[in-house]
Write an enzyme that holds these catalytic residues in place. Sequence first.
Site, mmCIF file in Angstrom:
data_model
loop_
_atom_site.group_PDB
_atom_site.id
_atom_site.type_symbol
_atom_site.label_atom_id
_atom_site.label_comp_id
_atom_site.label_asym_id
_atom_site.label_seq_id
_atom_site.Cartn_x
_atom_site.Cartn_y
_atom_site.Cartn_z
ATOM 1 N N ASP A 194 17.337 -51.632 -52.722
ATOM 2 C CA ASP A 194 16.606 -50.637 -51.885
ATOM 3 C C ASP A 194 16.974 -49.242 -52.258
ATOM 4 O O ASP A 194 18.216 -48.860 -52.572
ATOM 5 C CB ASP A 194 16.257 -50.907 -50.524
ATOM 6 C CG ASP A 194 15.557 -52.356 -50.349
ATOM 7 O OD1 ASP A 194 14.857 -53.064 -51.235
ATOM 8 O OD2 ASP A 194 15.980 -52.904 -49.256
ATOM 9 N N LYS A 195 15.963 -48.442 -51.941
ATOM 10 C CA LYS A 195 16.294 -46.661 -52.010
ATOM 11 C C LYS A 195 17.356 -46.457 -51.108
ATOM 12 O O LYS A 195 18.495 -45.797 -51.543
ATOM 13 C CB LYS A 195 15.032 -46.195 -51.824
ATOM 14 C CG LYS A 195 15.386 -44.566 -51.554
ATOM 15 C CD LYS A 195 13.843 -43.985 -51.070
ATOM 16 C CE LYS A 195 14.383 -42.454 -50.900
ATOM 17 N NZ LYS A 195 13.120 -41.733 -50.526
#
Length: 305
Positions: free
Chosen positions: A139-140
């Site tokens: 994930d970011k």
Amino acid sequence: METIFLTAGAEDRGRRLDQFLADGVEELTRSAAQRLAEEQRVLLDGRPMKKNYKITGGETLEVSLPDPEPIDAVPQDIPLDIVYEDGDVLVINKPKGMVVHPAPGNPDGTVVNAVLYHCGSSLSGIGGAFRPGIVHRIDKDTSGLLIVAKNDRAHLCLSAQLKDHTLARTYEAVVIGTLKEDRGTVDAPLDRSPKDRKKMAVVPGGRRAVTHYEVLARYPGYTHVRCRLETGRTHQIRVHMASLGHPIAGDTVYGPARQKYDLQGQCLHARELTFLHPADGRKMHLKCELPGYFTDFLNKLGRSI
């Protein structure tokens, strides 16, 4: 073109169609939802619905999503924290806040843009133009180790290891609350949340997901844990820990919207990576240090003891 079906619940009663669609389809903005309605891509019992249609609850909408517009990933001179590299694989330590590949809203500044600059044409093409060399994602707002394939042979080999679990990933996280057990396993199937399509959830009949966890340290109101993935589903650790009643600190998607500490995203770091090298089969075990935001948070918690 992809067709999906969204069923409204009683809690959706009175909401506008465009708002319901934007909340129900990942990466769909409200303006894009309005365009879908204007283009008669949203049907109820075969009839096109207007963007301001008010949901009654219980109806099932048929939504035809257009094919995504191609995003041309361009090389960008973005520094990479390289943990390991040879002619077949590249392993980087991704910082929190960096997106892995271009997508609507994030057309550049991604890992793919940086890797294209660093590797040039020496990347696997299996991921397509959007995701050259990308074997798996994080994930970011998750930091840590990410493996990139530099040729198709390596990509196929690493993808097979992901599938049969010989490519192992270990994370560290700080979760909210005090875990009673020193270790445990969450074996709970995951799928898109029936209430919010932008989220994952424990859903009966979903894809099998298994997370093993171990307590490393306990602090007032928080627990430092190590998590090992047996499977690799979207948001797996975040959802599984939240399902135990211990969401990851800083995660406002699966945890409280308002939290004591502003961490700008979840306190989750992909710290260790183990795989068999695609060229000669030797076992590779790579590890990176905890990032500054993580250690600073632990130090802050330690001072409160």
